[in-house]
Design a protein around this motif. Structure first.
Motif, PDB file in Angstrom:
ATOM      1  N   LEU A   1     -14.942 -28.414  80.659  1.00 23.85           N
ATOM      2  CA  LEU A   1     -14.278 -27.117  80.768  1.00 23.85           C
ATOM      3  C   LEU A   1     -13.077 -27.031  79.824  1.00 23.85           C
TER       4      LEU A   1
ATOM      5  N   SER B   1     -18.672 -20.171  83.442  1.00 26.23           N
ATOM      6  CA  SER B   1     -18.144 -18.804  83.523  1.00 26.23           C
ATOM      7  C   SER B   1     -16.695 -18.737  83.056  1.00 26.23           C
ATOM      8  N   SER B   2     -16.028 -19.891  82.980  1.00 28.87           N
ATOM      9  CA  SER B   2     -14.590 -19.916  82.695  1.00 28.87           C
ATOM     10  C   SER B   2     -14.293 -20.156  81.226  1.00 28.87           C
TER      11      SER B   2
ATOM     12  N   ILE C   1      -5.584 -17.354  77.855  1.00 29.76           N
ATOM     13  CA  ILE C   1      -5.901 -18.228  78.988  1.00 29.76           C
ATOM     14  C   ILE C   1      -5.848 -19.692  78.569  1.00 29.76           C
TER      15      ILE C   1
ATOM     16  N   ILE D   1     -19.080 -22.109  87.808  1.00 31.62           N
ATOM     17  CA  ILE D   1     -17.682 -21.754  87.546  1.00 31.62           C
ATOM     18  C   ILE D   1     -17.273 -22.243  86.160  1.00 31.62           C
TER      19      ILE D   1
ATOM     20  N   TRP E   1      -9.141 -14.682  76.216  1.00 32.78           N
ATOM     21  CA  TRP E   1      -9.543 -16.089  76.322  1.00 32.78           C
ATOM     22  C   TRP E   1      -8.562 -16.992  75.597  1.00 32.78           C
TER      23      TRP E   1
ATOM     24  N   PRO F   1      -5.157 -24.758  82.802  1.00 35.14           N
ATOM     25  CA  PRO F   1      -6.194 -24.540  83.824  1.00 35.14           C
ATOM     26  C   PRO F   1      -5.659 -23.890  85.089  1.00 35.14           C
TER      27      PRO F   1
ATOM     28  N   MET G   1      -6.551 -20.407  85.796  1.00 35.17           N
ATOM     29  CA  MET G   1      -7.457 -19.331  86.177  1.00 35.17           C
ATOM     30  C   MET G   1      -8.901 -19.764  85.959  1.00 35.17           C
ATOM     31  N   PHE G   2      -9.731 -19.470  86.938  1.00 35.26           N
ATOM     32  CA  PHE G   2     -11.146 -19.799  86.851  1.00 35.26           C
ATOM     33  C   PHE G   2     -11.959 -18.540  87.126  1.00 35.26           C
ATOM     34  N   PHE G   3     -13.185 -18.519  86.609  1.00 37.05           N
ATOM     35  CA  PHE G   3     -13.997 -17.311  86.676  1.00 37.05           C
ATOM     36  C   PHE G   3     -15.400 -17.633  87.181  1.00 37.05           C
TER      37      PHE G   3
ATOM     38  N   ARG H   1     -12.741 -24.254  76.753  1.00 37.44           N
ATOM     39  CA  ARG H   1     -11.673 -23.253  76.733  1.00 37.44           C
ATOM     40  C   ARG H   1     -10.647 -23.520  75.639  1.00 37.44           C
TER      41      ARG H   1
ATOM     42  N   ARG I   1     -19.055 -15.616  86.585  1.00 38.32           N
ATOM     43  CA  ARG I   1     -19.798 -14.473  86.062  1.00 38.32           C
ATOM     44  C   ARG I   1     -20.949 -14.146  87.009  1.00 38.32           C
TER      45      ARG I   1
END
Length: 236
Positions: A132, A199-200, A46, A196, A43, A51, A53-55, A136, A57
């Motif tokens: 976001l 999850s990111s 990242i 998203i 993390w 920005p 990569m996005f995830f 992050r 879960r």
């Protein structure tokens, strides 16, 4: 550095004594993969990449009841893997045929109607991208052992510029609207990016955010200990 250049879509150019100069040129691609969970040290990496990569879960209920056990048992009796792949390909082809026959097209490209998109909807996408970016953010720490305080101290956080994330999230929302047969987005479409966003970022931060929302923005160390099932030092 290599990953950053690739994810920027600018291609990759390398030079070496063995292979000489090699260049791929500009490349547009979508990168998709799966993992059990992203570890803490990843993390932080990242966060430094920005920005790109996005995830998402996948929520799994690990308390298996009889109904879930029956579903898993039935899965053992279904068709072979190759048959499943073949079925997936057929569904993808159906989807692609639906996209290519989309009514709002010109020369094979979807004509987007931004005139139907309100400033309020766009603002909500921007706000979610800003959230976001902070979720992050990377917070470097220094060892301060022996200085009379705690064993670590925090440096200035590194927070990504949310501008690019705003564009990416907007494109995801547009893709969802397209699947609904529209060439413009409405407020209901925004919900697709909310999962998203949560999850990111690291699960610990997301759970803390949820706890803060639940408690009107204020959480004590004791509350965090109980909610997360961690020790006082971890909560601090």
């Amino acid at each position: 550095g290599t990953l950053t250049r690739l994810l920027d879509g600018k291609g990759l150019k390398t030079s070496s004594g063995v292979h000489g100069e090699r260049s791929s040129g500009p490349v547009f691609f979508t990168w998709i993969g799966g993992a059990v969970e992203v570890s803490k040290n990843i993390w932080s990496l990242i966060a430094k990449l920005g920005p790109k990569m996005f995830f998402l879960r996948i929520r799994l209920d690990l308390t298996y009841n009889e109904e879930q056990q029956k579903i898993m048992e039935n899965m053992m009796n279904v068709e072979e893997y190759e048959e499943k792949i073949s079925e997936v390909k057929e569904k993808l082809l159906e989807y692609w045929n639906a996209v290519t026959s989309f009514p709002f097209q010109e020369d094979g490209k979807v004509v987007w109607d931004k005139s139907k998109e309100t400033s309020d909807v766009m603002l909500k996408i921007v706000q979610r991208a800003q959230l976001l970016a902070r979720l992050r953010g990377y917070v470097p720490t220094d060892s301060t052992e022996g200085t009379g305080g705690s064993n670590y101290g925090f440096q200035e956080p590194i927070i990504e510029d949310p501008e690019r994330a705003t564009r990416y999230l907007y494109n995801v929302v547009r893709g969802f609207a397209l699947c609904q047969g529209r060439n413009y987005i409405i407020e209901d479409d925004i919900s697709i990016i909310e999962q998203i966003i949560v999850s990111s970022a690291s699960k610990e931060r997301v759970e803390l955010l949820k706890l803060l929302i639940k408690n009107n923005g204020e959480v004590t160390v004791t509350q965090l200990e109980k909610a997360r099932g961690v020790s006082k030092s971890t909560a601090l």
